[in-house]
Design a protein around this motif. Sequence first.
Motif, PDB file in Angstrom:
ATOM      1  N   LYS A  47     -16.076   3.840 -48.717  1.00  0.00           N
ATOM      2  CA  LYS A  47     -15.791   2.804 -47.714  1.00  0.00           C
ATOM      3  C   LYS A  47     -14.763   3.313 -46.696  1.00  0.00           C
ATOM      4  N   ASN A  79     -19.525  -0.063 -50.203  1.00  0.00           N
ATOM      5  CA  ASN A  79     -19.241  -1.475 -50.430  1.00  0.00           C
ATOM      6  C   ASN A  79     -19.985  -2.386 -49.473  1.00  0.00           C
ATOM      7  N   SER A 228      -9.489   5.724 -58.785  1.00  0.00           N
ATOM      8  CA  SER A 228      -8.534   6.834 -58.628  1.00  0.00           C
ATOM      9  C   SER A 228      -7.314   6.696 -59.535  1.00  0.00           C
ATOM     10  N   ARG A 243     -15.592   5.539 -60.286  1.00  0.00           N
ATOM     11  CA  ARG A 243     -15.751   5.372 -58.838  1.00  0.00           C
ATOM     12  C   ARG A 243     -14.436   5.753 -58.155  1.00  0.00           C
ATOM     13  N   GLY A 245     -12.261   6.867 -54.775  1.00  0.00           N
ATOM     14  CA  GLY A 245     -12.155   6.895 -53.316  1.00  0.00           C
ATOM     15  C   GLY A 245     -10.935   7.668 -52.870  1.00  0.00           C
ATOM     16  N   SER A 246      -9.770   7.034 -52.941  1.00  0.00           N
ATOM     17  CA  SER A 246      -8.557   7.607 -52.349  1.00  0.00           C
ATOM     18  C   SER A 246      -8.146   8.943 -52.970  1.00  0.00           C
ATOM     19  N   ARG A 252      -6.683   4.839 -47.264  1.00  0.00           N
ATOM     20  CA  ARG A 252      -7.570   4.310 -46.215  1.00  0.00           C
ATOM     21  C   ARG A 252      -6.965   3.034 -45.664  1.00  0.00           C
TER      22      ARG A 252
HETATM   23  C1  LIG Z   1     -12.690   1.243 -53.111  1.00  0.00           C
HETATM   24  C2  LIG Z   1     -13.379   1.079 -54.393  1.00  0.00           C
HETATM   25  C3  LIG Z   1     -13.267   2.047 -55.400  1.00  0.00           C
HETATM   26  C4  LIG Z   1     -12.393   3.277 -55.293  1.00  0.00           C
HETATM   27  O1  LIG Z   1     -11.043   2.916 -55.249  1.00  0.00           O
HETATM   28  P1  LIG Z   1      -9.899   4.050 -55.220  1.00  0.00           P
HETATM   29  O2  LIG Z   1      -8.724   3.371 -55.799  1.00  0.00           O
HETATM   30  O3  LIG Z   1      -9.721   4.417 -53.795  1.00  0.00           O
HETATM   31  O4  LIG Z   1     -10.379   5.181 -56.022  1.00  0.00           O
HETATM   32  C5  LIG Z   1     -13.992   1.837 -56.564  1.00  0.00           C
HETATM   33  N1  LIG Z   1     -14.776   0.753 -56.732  1.00  0.00           N
HETATM   34  C6  LIG Z   1     -14.894  -0.193 -55.797  1.00  0.00           C
HETATM   35  C7  LIG Z   1     -15.771  -1.363 -56.045  1.00  0.00           C
HETATM   36  C8  LIG Z   1     -14.200  -0.065 -54.605  1.00  0.00           C
HETATM   37  O5  LIG Z   1     -14.314  -1.010 -53.669  1.00  0.00           O
END
Ligand SMILES: *Cc1c(COP(=O)(O)O)cnc(C)c1O
Length: 255
Positions: A47, A79, A228, A243, A245-246, A252
């Motif tokens: 995202k 997302n 993360s 999952r 992301g950061s 972000r």
């Molecule tokens: C953003 C998001 C993640 C990842 O989150 P981080 O803390 O950045 O790793 C995982 N799952 C969902 C549903 C998210 O929206």
Amino acid sequence: MTVTETASDDERALLADRLAAVRGRVAAACDAAGRDPRSVRVLLATKTVDAARVRAALTADAAAVEADPSLAPVLIGENRVQELVAKGPELTDLAPVTHLIGPLQSNKVNAALRWVSCVESVESVALARRLSERCADRTVPLDVLVQVNVSGEPTKHGVALGDAAALSVAVAALPGLRLAGFMTVGLRSPDPAAVGAGYASLAALRDDVVTSGEPGTSDARELSMGMSGDLEVAVRHGATLVRVGSAVFGARPPL
Ligand SMILES: *Cc1c(COP(=O)(O)O)cnc(C)c1O
């Protein structure tokens, strides 16, 4: 975001390093839990990340997998349908396995289905029925996960834990869908025991549903949990999909 935009070599190297660090964390957590590291896949939560950076991460990942074929390629998780539709066409040559991990409105189902092989965010029978109608004539069913709000926090998406088994059985019986497992966004807390309790409850739900004998439930083994900040806790409790992301893309802006 344009097709011509590309990530710099520095950017690609940074993403490769962070991806390797995440894989290292997953491997260490598996080791600590006595689990096979191949039993946990990494999904990149993309995202707000533009297509050029997603491409750079996927390219870095492909190189890592080529160097070590025991690794499974990363998946992509979006997302918002808007971002799926915007980035999907720019990544088709890389053919990433893509999941929807955010809420899906019924008027966006068709747009989403063009780009994803799994909807992880099924939280109502109404949405499941809508997906089923759209997928009823497929030769390969659509994978779905039931999203559960294990922490009970009112701001979180997902079906309540107490209603999750009944929803799962209903979803599993629908044509065109394959119930592949469960997803949750864990409790946001610095206390690993509190976070872990939520993940343990998702694993227990999974075990109950898989052994229920109800039609279509026997494939529901996937546990998409851990991000993360807490992937180690999730792996300890049986996550099969984390999952992230950061930890790969950096901080972000808020959605
Ligand atoms: C953003 C998001 C993640 C990842 O989150 P981080 O803390 O950045 O790793 C995982 N799952 C969902 C549903 C998210 O929206």
